[in-house]
Design a protein around this motif. Sequence first.
Motif, PDB file in Angstrom:
ATOM      1  N   ASP A  81       0.854  -1.193   0.000  1.00 17.62           N
ATOM      2  CA  ASP A  81       0.000   0.000   0.000  1.00 17.62           C
ATOM      3  C   ASP A  81       0.886   1.238   0.000  1.00 17.62           C
ATOM      4  OD1 ASP A  81      -2.389  -1.374  -0.009  1.00 17.62           O
ATOM      5  OD2 ASP A  81      -2.550  -1.429   2.174  1.00 17.62           O
ATOM      6  N   TRP A  91       0.275   4.374   0.586  1.00 15.46           N
ATOM      7  CA  TRP A  91       0.110   5.344   1.671  1.00 15.46           C
ATOM      8  C   TRP A  91       0.890   4.928   2.915  1.00 15.46           C
ATOM      9  CZ3 TRP A  91      -1.933   4.240   6.440  1.00 15.46           C
ATOM     10  CH2 TRP A  91      -2.692   3.051   6.567  1.00 15.46           C
ATOM     11  N   MET A  92       1.107   3.624   3.078  1.00 15.17           N
ATOM     12  CA  MET A  92       1.855   3.165   4.247  1.00 15.17           C
ATOM     13  C   MET A  92       3.332   3.545   4.150  1.00 15.17           C
ATOM     14  SD  MET A  92       0.272  -0.492   5.370  1.00 15.17           S
ATOM     15  CE  MET A  92      -1.408  -0.619   6.002  1.00 15.17           C
ATOM     16  N   LEU A 145       3.379   7.284   4.934  1.00 11.11           N
ATOM     17  CA  LEU A 145       3.166   7.532   6.360  1.00 11.11           C
ATOM     18  C   LEU A 145       4.393   7.126   7.171  1.00 11.11           C
ATOM     19  CD1 LEU A 145       1.088   8.495   8.434  1.00 11.11           C
ATOM     20  CD2 LEU A 145       0.350   6.116   8.685  1.00 11.11           C
ATOM     21  N   GLY A 146       5.014   6.013   6.806  1.00 13.42           N
ATOM     22  CA  GLY A 146       6.217   5.595   7.510  1.00 13.42           C
ATOM     23  C   GLY A 146       7.309   6.654   7.445  1.00 13.42           C
ATOM     24  N   TRP A 162      11.521   2.451   3.404  1.00 17.56           N
ATOM     25  CA  TRP A 162      10.096   2.773   3.525  1.00 17.56           C
ATOM     26  C   TRP A 162       9.241   1.839   2.674  1.00 17.56           C
ATOM     27  CZ3 TRP A 162      10.541   4.905   7.740  1.00 17.56           C
ATOM     28  CH2 TRP A 162      11.632   5.739   8.013  1.00 17.56           C
ATOM     29  N   ALA A 217       6.383  -0.605   4.287  1.00 18.30           N
ATOM     30  CA  ALA A 217       5.039  -0.681   3.702  1.00 18.30           C
ATOM     31  C   ALA A 217       4.656  -2.114   3.363  1.00 18.30           C
ATOM     32  CB  ALA A 217       4.963   0.192   2.450  1.00 18.30           C
ATOM     33  N   ALA A 264       3.789  -3.785   6.646  1.00 12.50           N
ATOM     34  CA  ALA A 264       2.559  -3.224   7.214  1.00 12.50           C
ATOM     35  C   ALA A 264       1.333  -3.568   6.376  1.00 12.50           C
ATOM     36  CB  ALA A 264       2.693  -1.710   7.342  1.00 12.50           C
ATOM     37  N   THR A 265       1.507  -3.749   5.081  1.00 16.11           N
ATOM     38  CA  THR A 265       0.376  -4.127   4.225  1.00 16.11           C
ATOM     39  C   THR A 265      -0.152  -5.503   4.617  1.00 16.11           C
ATOM     40  OG1 THR A 265       1.195  -2.775   2.395  1.00 16.11           O
ATOM     41  CG2 THR A 265      -0.342  -4.537   1.839  1.00 16.11           C
ATOM     42  N   ALA A 306      -1.421  -4.989   9.486  1.00 13.86           N
ATOM     43  CA  ALA A 306      -1.801  -3.592   9.700  1.00 13.86           C
ATOM     44  C   ALA A 306      -1.381  -3.083  11.075  1.00 13.86           C
ATOM     45  CB  ALA A 306      -3.302  -3.425   9.523  1.00 13.86           C
ATOM     46  N   ILE A 314       1.942  -0.785  11.303  1.00 12.11           N
ATOM     47  CA  ILE A 314       1.947   0.654  11.059  1.00 12.11           C
ATOM     48  C   ILE A 314       1.329   1.396  12.241  1.00 12.11           C
ATOM     49  CG2 ILE A 314      -0.280   0.880   9.863  1.00 12.11           C
ATOM     50  CD1 ILE A 314       3.034   2.530   8.789  1.00 12.11           C
TER      51      ILE A 314
END
Length: 354
Positions: free
Chosen positions: A116, A118-119, A122-123, A315, A319, A322-323, A326, A329
């Motif tokens: 993802d 956006w993750m 954001l990271g 990063w 991600a 984290a994808t 969840a 994140i």
Amino acid sequence: MITRSARRDALLLWFGSRAGLLVATLLGVTLGEYTDKWRKWDATLFITIAEHGYDGEPGRPPDQGLPAFFPGLPMLMRLVHHVIPDWSAAGLLISLGAGAVAMVALARLAEIEGADGWMAVLGLLLFPMSVFLSAGYSESLFLAFAIPAWLAARQGRWPQAVALAAGASCVRITGLFLAIALVVEFVTSRERVRLAGWLVVPFVPLAAYSFYHYRRTGDWLAWKHAQEAGWGRDFEWPWEAWKTTWRSAMGSDDFAVAFRMEIVGVVVAVAVLVWLLVLRRWSELVYTGTQAGALMTSAYYLSIPRSLLLWFPLWILVAKVATRNAWVIALYALISGPLMLVNAARYLSGAWAG
């Protein structure tokens, strides 16, 4: 092509976080006072170069450390200054625009890696040193060239990749490590040999900058010697650099806090290098490993945590994890977010923050 939602998410995170930082720092001050709050440390040196060149301010002794800063950002600041008279504001505006480009490219790069987008954004934005992406520093501008360059290389668009990498080479010496990593990426992806000549392009700005200072001072390695003269960053064996930094971190002054951050940064950097090695991500390992090698063989650790902002492979890895999970994140945000706010406050108060 990047999906509309990924682009939207990246831009919302970037501009939303910058707006929050703006509100938090603008309260109770005038616009001029606000821009002065950001005129700290290296930001003042970039302004000096943009305003007066590498000889420094007339009437003052020349700053021997100035050649350590590549001309990409000062040249752009000088251009923007024709529209924005305040030098600090010009630097902030460049970082704002460049950061938006970098975040969109990072989201796209994460997407093609199966994560993802956006993750990844954001990271990066929650990383404790991310205040430097907003300040009049060169990190955002470098990433605005480097991440799209890597993205283009991954997609086999080598003319665009090397042109963007050449832009990165105008901004920071880190462009040298990016150029070397692109060579490794080219070889490991088994591209057509006839395209290999393009790989010379990112090295051209580095050679041109060295030649400029040779004509100016007779020193081909003026940027390297400026690091030594300005910050005492002579070569040292890595174990000696560790011992020097450790001793400094055990002090009680404000700089001891900064050196503790450096030690944590080294631990994180080594963990990332091992991670990339296990995954056999050779080109990313070269990009990050060459940076780590240069920073960890200095007389003492300096700006290692901040250099992790430029490690876009980190990063992407965050991600990807984290994808699939969840909670990663969420936990990262709970730990790193407050540290980011504390470090931003340190920078704006004038303390050394990375």
